[in-house]
Enzyme design. Structure first.
Site, PDB file in Angstrom:
ATOM      1  N   CYS A 105       0.790  -1.219   0.000  1.00  0.00           N
ATOM      2  CA  CYS A 105       0.000   0.000   0.000  1.00  0.00           C
ATOM      3  C   CYS A 105       0.825   1.272   0.000  1.00  0.00           C
ATOM      4  CB  CYS A 105      -0.954  -0.012   1.176  1.00  0.00           C
ATOM      5  SG  CYS A 105      -0.112  -0.217   2.756  1.00  0.00           S
TER       6      CYS A 105
ATOM      7  N   HIS B 296      -2.603   0.698   6.953  1.00  0.00           N
ATOM      8  CA  HIS B 296      -2.772   0.910   5.520  1.00  0.00           C
ATOM      9  C   HIS B 296      -2.398   2.355   5.199  1.00  0.00           C
ATOM     10  CE1 HIS B 296      -4.202  -0.214   1.623  1.00  0.00           C
ATOM     11  NE2 HIS B 296      -5.211   0.659   1.606  1.00  0.00           N
TER      12      HIS B 296
ATOM     13  N   ASP C 147      -7.887   5.026  -3.238  1.00  0.00           N
ATOM     14  CA  ASP C 147      -6.980   3.974  -2.757  1.00  0.00           C
ATOM     15  C   ASP C 147      -6.412   3.216  -3.934  1.00  0.00           C
ATOM     16  OD1 ASP C 147      -5.533   2.098  -1.468  1.00  0.00           O
ATOM     17  OD2 ASP C 147      -7.215   1.182  -0.382  1.00  0.00           O
TER      18      ASP C 147
END
Lengths: 314, 302, 624
Positions: free
Chosen positions: C355, C403, C419
Site C-alpha cells: 500500500c 494501511h 486507494d
C-alpha cells in the site's frame, strides 16, 4: 525476659486442658507470606505492563492462595486438644521433656511446640496422627524446685507456609527440678574423715585375722551342722560356738551440704554425689537442716533424696 | 460356641458366685494365655484351676511349689537306664497340657524362671536337647498375695508372661450360703465338655476374630497412655501386653458370639490383662486402680 | 529441614521452566530476565540448606513463570505454564506439610487447591479494575509496528506482520459499520514530500476546536473506540462524527487529537452526525502540490503530459488506467527501490509493492499533474467479533491492518479518498491481507500454514487457541462493557461486589476443601454417631470419660427407658458398621447405615419429647 511483640498482648490461658478454637488461635502472615504477596504484586505489575494475561492470572492465583491459606492453616490446628501430663523430674541445666497430651480427630501437619522462655533450638516438631499422642516438649530449667516451664507456643504454618497460626497456653503442672549435678565437696556426717578412715580400715583387716570373715559367735545348736562350728574357739575354750557371717557391708554415707560453700552450690554438689553413690549401688542418707532421710539405696531412695534437695529451703 | 457356654455353666456350678472371674478365666484359656490367680487362701483358686482343666478335657498335672523345688523337678531328668544301658529322658510335670502351679511365689527364683521360660517358648531344654511341650499348653498359677513371709514375689518381667491375673475375692452371701449347704458340684464329678483338640480349634477361631482399624486405634491409645506418665501409672505396658490385650479381647468377643471386637470387649478384659503389668507387683491403693485410670483417660467411643 | 520431595518437585518445575525458555523469543530482554531468575533459582536450590532458601527459590521461579507467561501467551505454552504452576504449588505443599505424603498425594492436593481457587481467580480477573501500563510499552519489548510518522516506501524491504490488536470499534451491530471495502480508519495525514519520503507538516496554528456537539438525539448511533498504545498521538476515526469528549479536537487535515499522551491505551466515543465533516471542505494549501521537482523525472514527465492534456478528473482516470493496465503486483516483499528516484523505480521498473508504494506513487503522480493530493495513513478493514461472553460485538482492527491511501482535492467534491491499492489488489481491501496475497506462496509462508495432513488437527487446535485468546481478550474495554451490563447504574459498587464475591468464593472453597479432606467412611460414621449422641446432651446424658458405647447406652436407657429402643438400635448398627470387617458386612452396609439414620431420628424424636417434659427425673450422671 520480655516476650516478642504479638504474644505480649495476648491474655494468658491456664487450665489443665486447652482446646484450640477461634478464641485461642491467633494468625498472621509469615515472613514468607509477605514475600509471596510481594511476588504477586510484581507479577501483577508485569501483567499490567506487558498486557499479559498469563502473568495477571498467575498473580491472581497467588492472591487467591494467599486468601485461602489462613483458613487452611487454622483448620490444621483447630479442634486440637492439649492436656497437661505429670512431668517426670529431672536435673536443672539438663534438657527435660515436658509431656503434653494432644488429642485430635484429624491429622495435624507440621506442628512446632516450644516454650517461650527457652532459647533457640529447643522445640518439638512433628505431625500428629488421629488419636491421642504425647508431645515431649523440651525445655531447660535453670533453677531447682517445682518449676513451671512457662508459656507454651504451639504453632503451625502448614499446608502452604503463608500464614503462621499459633496458640499460647500456660500448662499448670509444675515439674520437679533437682539441683544441677556439679561434682564437688560435701559434708559426710558420722563418718571418719579421710585420715581416720584409713586407720579404721587397717584395724578391721587386723581383726578379721583369718580366712573367714565372721561377724559374731553364738552358742552352737546341733541343727546348724558342723560347717558353722568355730573350731578355733572350740579348741581354745572347749565351748561350741557357731559363726555368724555378715556381708562386709560398708557403712552408709550420711551426707549434708558443706556449710563452707554457698547454699545452692552445696546442694548441687550433693546432687552430684548422691547420683554417683546411687549409680555405684551404695547406701546413703541425707541431712538437710532439720530434715533427715535415713540411709538406704535403690531408686526410691534416690528419688526421695533428690526431691528433698530440690525442695530444700534456700 | 454352645460348648463354651456349657463350660461356663459347669464351672459356675463348682465355683459359686464368681461369674465374671470364670468368664475371664475361660477367655484366657481360649486366648491361649497363661493365667495367674492371686488371692487369699481358701477362696477357691485351686478349685477354679482344676475345674478349668477338667472341663476342657486337658491332661493336667499339679505341682505345689515350695522353696526346695528344683527346676529338674518341673522339666524332667535324664536318667541312666540300666536295662537299656543308655540315658533316657524322664519328662517332668511340665509335659502336660495344663500345669497347675500352686503357690508359685514360694518357689526359688531359679525354679520360677525355668517355668516362665517354658511358658514363653513352649519348649524345654534339658541337657542341651530341646523337648517340645504338648499343645495346648497352659500354666495356671496361683499365688498367695497376703502371706509374704518366705516367698519370692514374681518380678515385673515375669509377671508380663501371664496373660491375665485374676483375684477371686470372697463370694457373695447367697453363693456362700449355697456353698455351705453343699450345693456346689464336687470337682470329681466334672466331665470334659470340650476335647483338647476342640480347644485348639477355638483358639484359632478366636485369633480370626476381626479387629478393625478404629479398634486397634483404641488399643494403641491405651498403650500410649500407659507409656506417657501422664497419669499415676506404674510400669508402661509392653508390646507383649498389647498383643495379649488384643488376643484376650478377641476371645472375649468369641464368647460374646461376635465376629468382631468392639471397645467394650477390650474394656472387659483390660483390668485382668493390664493391672498386674501396670502395678509391677506393687498393688495400687485400690484394686484395679491403674487400669481404671487408664480406661477413663482414653475415649472409648470410637 | 529440607524435604527431599520438595527438592525433587522444584527440580521438576525448573526443568519445565527451562523447556519454556528454550521455546521463547530470545530477542526479547524479558527472556533474558527470566533466564536469570531461573538460573538464580537453580543455584539457590543446589545450595539450599534451610527451608527459607527453598522458599525464595520458589518465589523466583514464580516470577520467572509470570514473565514467560507474558512472552508466550498462547494456549500451548499456557498449558505448560499451568503445569509448572501446579508443580510449584505441590513443591510448596511438600515442603510445608512436614514430609507427609508422596508425590502423587502432593500433586493431587495441589490440583485440589488450584481448582477451589478458580472461582477466586475468575472473580479477581473480572472485577479488579484494569489498568493501563504504567510505563511505556517499548521497555517490555512489545514495540508494535504498523503506523509511523513518516512513509519511506523505498527503504522497506519486508513488512512485519503484527497480529496484535490495534483498535476496537464497538457499534451496537455490524450493520452500523460501513461495508467491508469502505472501512478506512484515518489516523495521520502526510502532506510533505521530499522526493523520497512523506511526512506530516508541523501543525500550523491552533487546531480547530469542535463546536460543542449537539446533544445526540436518543438512539443516535454511537461508536465506542478503544485504541491500543501506538507511537502516533493522532486518534483513528472514520472521518466523520462528533467526539463525545469535548477535549478531543480535530485538525484542518482531518486528524483527531486527544488529550492523552502517546503510548497509552485510549478510549473515546463518537456520535454520528449528518453534516459532512469540515476537513473535507478545507481548501488545499500550496504545499499540497509540492512534488520535489526533479526527484523522480520519469514520473514528472508522465504527469506533465497528463496535466497538459487532461482535466483533473480525467487525470485520475489516467492514473487508474496506468495501475490497472501495467503488471503491478501486490506483495509484502518488494524489491528495494534505492535512493535515487524511488518512485520512478517503482512505477516503471519493479512494479511490486504494498500500500505504501502505491499510495506514494499515486500521490506523487497527482501532485506532478497539478492535482492537490496527500497521503493518509491509518487502518483499513477489520474483522467483526460477534457478541460473546464479555460483551457486545465489535470490530477488531489489527496492527497488520495498517494501511496507506491517498486523498485528492477535486474542486467540486472537496477531498476525495482514492486507494490505488484497491485498483491493483481489490481483494486486499475487500477481505483482508490474506486474500490480497492469494497465490503468492512466499507471502503466505509468512502467515505460516501447516502440513496438509495435520491441517484438521491444526485447525481445531487453532480454534481452541482462538477461543483461549478470546477469553483472554478481556481488557479494560470488555470490562467496561461487562460491568455496564451487569451492574448498570451501580458501577461504583464494583469494589463492593468484588469483596462480597471473594468472601463467598472463599467460603465455597473452604467448604469444598473440607469435603475433599481425606475423611474415610468410618470418620463419617463417627460424625453421625456424634450427632446422634449430641441429641441427648440437653437431657444431661453425656458419655463419661472412658465410657464405652454399650455402657453409655445402658446407663441412658436405665435413666430414661423411653430412649431404650433407639439406643439399642443405634448401638448395634453402629458397632456393626464400624467394627465388623468390611468383607462380612459389606452387603449389609447400606441397610445398617439406614438403620443408623432411623435410630438417629428415633432418638431425636424421643429426646425432643422428653425435653419438653419437666425434667425432675434427670439427674447428673454418677461417676462410673
Amino acid at each position: 525476659m520480655r516476650e516478642p511483640f504479638p504474644d505480649r498482648l495476648i491474655r494468658r490461658h491456664g487450665g489443665a486442658s486447652h482446646r484450640l478454637g477461634l478464641r485461642t488461635l491467633y494468625i498472621l502472615p509469615s515472613g514468607f507470606g509477605w514475600l509471596w504477596l510481594l511476588s504477586c504484586g510484581v507479577l501483577f505489575i508485569l501483567g499490567v505492563q506487558g498486557s499479559s494475561h498469563g502473568a495477571l492470572l498467575l498473580a491472581y492465583l497467588g492472591l487467591g492462595l494467599f486468601l485461602l491459606a489462613p483458613y487452611l492453616t487454622q483448620f490444621n490446628l483447630q479442634g486440637l486438644e492439649l492436656r497437661c501430663g505429670s512431668p517426670a523430674p529431672g536435673f536443672a541445666g539438663d534438657v527435660l521433656p515436658y509431656p503434653v497430651q494432644a488429642t485430635s480427630r484429624d491429622q495435624r501437619l507440621a506442628l512446632g511446640a516450644r516454650f517461650r522462655r527457652c532459647e533457640g533450638d529447643l522445640a518439638w516438631n512433628g505431625s500428629l496422627e488421629p488419636g491421642q499422642q504425647w508431645l515431649a516438649v523440651p525445655w531447660r530449667p535453670s533453677q531447682r524446685g517445682l518449676q513451671s516451664p512457662g508459656r507454651l507456643r504451639l504453632q503451625s504454618s502448614a499446608p502452604l507456609g503463608l500464614f503462621v497460626c499459633w496458640t499460647l497456653w500456660d500448662p499448670p503442672a509444675p515439674q520437679l527440678v533437682y539441683p544441677a549435678r556439679r561434682p564437688g565437696p560435701v559434708l559426710e556426717l558420722d563418718r571418719p574423715q579421710p585420715r581416720e578412715r584409713h586407720q579404721a580400715e587397717a584395724g578391721a583387716d587386723a581383726q578379721a585375722g583369718g580366712s573367714d570373715h565372721w561377724r559374731e559367735l553364738t552358742p552352737h545348736r546341733p541343727e546348724e551342722g558342723l560347717a558353722r562350728l568355730a573350731w578355733k574357739q572350740l579348741a581354745r575354750s572347749g565351748e561350741r560356738y557357731a559363726k555368724r557371717f555378715a556381708d562386709p557391708r560398708p557403712r552408709p554415707h550420711l551426707l549434708a551440704p558443706d556449710p563452707a560453700l554457698p547454699r545452692e552450690r552445696a546442694l548441687e554438689h550433693l546432687s552430684a554425689r548422691i547420683w554417683q553413690l546411687a549409680a555405684s549401688g551404695e547406701s546413703y542418707g541425707l541431712v538437710l537442716g532439720n530434715q533427715t532421710i535415713a540411709a538406704g539405696s535403690g531408686s526410691a531412695q534416690l528419688e526421695r533424696c533428690l526431691a528433698a534437695l530440690a525442695l530444700a529451703a534456700p | 460356641m454352645g460348648s463354651l457356654h456349657q463350660v461356663l455353666t459347669q464351672i459356675n456350678g463348682v465355683l459359686l458366685g464368681k461369674h465374671d472371674q470364670v468368664r475371664l478365666a475361660v477367655t484366657c484359656l481360649v486366648a491361649g494365655g497363661h493365667l495367674l490367680i492371686e488371692d487369699f487362701p481358701g477362696v477357691g483358686k485351686t478349685t477354679l484351676a482344676e475345674a478349668l482343666a477338667r472341663s476342657f478335657g486337658l491332661a493336667f498335672r499339679r505341682v505345689h511349689f515350695t522353696s526346695d523345688l528344683l527346676p529338674a523337678d518341673l522339666s524332667g531328668l535324664r536318667l541312666f537306664d540300666q536295662q537299656l544301658g543308655q540315658f533316657r529322658f524322664e519328662p517332668g510335670p511340665l509335659f502336660s497340657q495344663v500345669l497347675l502351679a500352686d503357690e508359685i511365689n514360694r518357689a526359688s527364683p531359679r525354679c520360677q524362671s525355668a517355668l516362665l521360660e517354658a511358658m514363653a517358648a513352649g519348649r524345654v531344654s534339658v541337657d542341651g536337647t530341646s523337648h517340645e511341650l504338648p499343645k495346648p499348653f497352659c500354666v495356671i498359677a496361683t499365688q498367695n498375695g497376703l502371706d509374704q513371709a518366705g516367698t519370692s514375689p514374681l518380678p515385673e518381667s515375669q509377671l508380663d508372661r501371664f496373660a491375665m491375673r485374676l483375684s477371686l475375692g470372697f463370694p457373695p452371701r447367697q453363693a456362700e450360703a449355697a456353698l455351705l449347704a453343699g450345693k456346689a458340684t464336687a470337682l470329681d464329678g466334672l466331665a470334659a465338655v470340650i476335647a483338647a483338640e476342640e480347644l485348639v480349634e477355638l483358639q484359632q477361631q478366636a485369633s480370626r476374630v476381626a479387629c478393625e482399624p478404629p479398634l486397634l486405634d483404641y488399643v494403641l491409645d491405651l498403650l500410649a497412655a500407659s507409656r506417657q506418665g501422664g497419669l499415676a501409672t506404674g510400669t508402661p505396658l509392653s508390646p507383649r501386653a498389647g498383643c495379649g490385650l488384643v488376643a484376650a479381647a478377641q476371645a472375649w468377643a468369641l464368647l460374646e458370639e461376635r465376629s468382631y471386637v468392639v471397645p467394650a470387649d477390650v474394656q472387659a478384659v483390660f483390668a485382668a490383662v493390664a493391672e498386674h503389668r501396670l502395678d509391677g507387683g506393687r498393688p495400687a491403693q485400690e484394686p484395679g486402680g491403674y487400669s481404671r485410670q487408664l480406661l477413663a483417660a482414653v475415649e472409648a467411643i470410637r | 529441614m529440607i524435604e527431599p520431595l520438595a527438592r525433587r518437585l522444584q527440580i521438576l518445575s525448573l526443568s519445565l521452566l527451562a523447556l519454556q525458555l528454550l521455546g521463547s523469543d530470545w530477542a526479547s530482554p524479558l527472556c533474558w530476565g527470566s533466564l536469570t531468575l531461573v538460573v538464580m533459582a537453580s543455584l539457590k536450590l543446589a545450595k539450599a540448606q534451610r527451608p527459607a532458601d527453598l522458599r525464595r527459590g520458589l518465589l523466583a521461579q514464580l516470577i520467572a513463570l509470570g514473565v514467560l507467561a507474558g512472552l508466550n501467551p498462547n494456549l500451548g505454552p499456557g498449558l505448560v505454564q499451568a503445569a509448572t504452576g501446579l508443580v510449584l504449588v505441590a513443591a510448596l505443599l511438600a515442603q510445608e506439610s512436614g514430609g507427609g505424603g508422596n508425590l502423587r498425594q502432593m500433586l493431587n492436593r495441589s490440583v485440589q487447591l488450584l481448582v477451589v481457587c478458580l472461582p477466586l481467580l475468575v472473580l479477581l480477573f473480572l472485577f479488579i479494575p484494569r489498568l493501563g501500563p504504567p510505563w511505556p510499552q517499548a521497555e517490555l519489548g512489545r514495540g508494535r509496528t504498523g503506523l509511523s510518522e513518516q512513509l519511506d516506501p523505498g527503504a522497506i524491504a519486508q513488512l512485519a506482520l503484527d497480529p496484535s490488536p490495534a483498535l476496537r470499534i464497538s457499534p451496537a451491530q455490524e450493520q452500523d459499520l460501513p461495508p467491508a471495502d469502505q472501512r478506512y480508519w484515518r489516523v495521520r495525514v502526510l502532506d510533505r514530500f521530499d522526493g523520497q519520503r512523506w511526512r506530516a507538516a508541523p501543525a500550523q496554528g491552533p487546531a480547530q476546536a469542535w463546536a460543542p456537539p449537539a446533544p445526540a438525539p436518543p438512539g443516535a448511533a454511537q461508536q465506542l473506540w478503544l485504541v491500543e498504545p501506538s507511537p502516533l498521538s493522532a486518534l483513528p476515526w472514520g472521518g466523520s462524527g462528533v467526539p463525545l469528549n469535548p477535549q478531543i479536537t480535530s485538525t484542518a487535515k482531518g486528524e483527531l487529537l486527544g488529550p492523552w499522551q502517546t503510548r497509552v491505551r485510549r478510549s473515546y466515543g463518537l456520535a454520528a452526525s449528518n453534516q459532512p465533516p469540515a476537513w473535507q471542505r478545507q481548501a488545499p494549501a500550496r504545499s499540497d502540490l509540492d512534488f520535489a521537482a526533479g526527484s523522480n523525472p520519469q514520473l514528472e514527465a508522465l504527469a506533465e503530459g497528463w496535466r497538459q492534456q487532461l482535466a483533473p478528473a480525467q487525470r485520475l482516470a489516467a492514473a487508474q488506467a496506468l495501475f490497472q493496465g501495467q503488471p503491478f503486483r501486490y506483495t509484502l516483499q518488494p524489491p528495494p527501490l534505492g535512493d535515487v528516484a524511488p518512485l520512478d523505480q517503482f512505477l516503471f521498473a519493479s512494479r511490486a509493492g504494498f500500500c505504501e508504494h502505491f499510495a506514494s506513487a499515486f500521490t506523487g503522480l497527482m501532485r506532478a499533474a497539478a492535482v492537490p493530493a496527500r497521503v493518509v495513513v491509518g487502518y483499513q478493514g477489520g474483522s467483526w467479533v460477534p457478541a460473546n461472553l464479555w460483551g457486545r460485538g465489535y470490530l477488531e482492527v489489527l496492527q497488520q491492518d495498517a494501511h496507506a491511501w491517498s486523498e485528492v482535492w477535486l474542486a467540486d467534491q472537496g477531498w476525495v479518498r482514492i486507494d490505488p491499492t484497491a485498483w491493483v489488489a481489490p481483494a486486499r481491501i475487500q477481505a483482508g491481507l490474506r486474500s490480497g496475497l492469494a497465490g503468492q506462496w512466499a507471502d503466505l509462508g509468512l502467515l505460516s500454514q501447516g502440513l496438509p495432513w495435520l491441517r484438521p488437527l491444526t485447525r481445531s487446535w487453532t480454534n481452541l487457541d482462538l477461543a483461549w485468546n478470546q477469553l483472554l481478550r478481556y481488557d479494560q474495554f470488555s470490562q467496561d462493557q461487562l460491568m455496564q451490563r451487569w451492574l448498570g447504574p451501580f458501577r461504583s459498587w464494583q469494589g463492593l461486589v468484588l469483596v462480597l464475591g471473594l468472601a463467598l468464593a472463599l467460603a465455597l472453597a473452604v467448604w469444598i476443601l473440607g469435603l475433599l479432606r481425606p475423611t474415610p467412611r468410618q470418620e463419617q460414621q463417627r460424625r453421625r454417631l456424634d450427632r446422634s449422641l449430641s441429641r441427648l446432651a440437653p437431657l444431661n446424658l453425656v458419655p463419661q470419660p472412658g465410657e464405652s458405647l454399650p455402657a453409655f447406652c445402658r446407663r441412658a436407657a436405665a435413666q430414661l427407658p423411653e430412649l431404650a429402643p433407639g439406643l439399642e438400635r443405634l448401638q448395634t448398627s453402629y458397632e456393626r458398621l464400624r467394627f465388623a470387617p468390611r468383607g462380612q458386612e459389606r452387603a449389609r452396609a447400606l441397610e445398617l447405615a439406614r438403620s443408623l439414620g432411623a435410630a438417629d431420628r428415633e432418638l431425636a424424636a424421643a429426646a425432643s419429647r422428653l425435653g419438653r417434659r419437666p425434667v425432675e427425673r434427670l439427674q447428673s450422671p454418677e461417676p462410673p
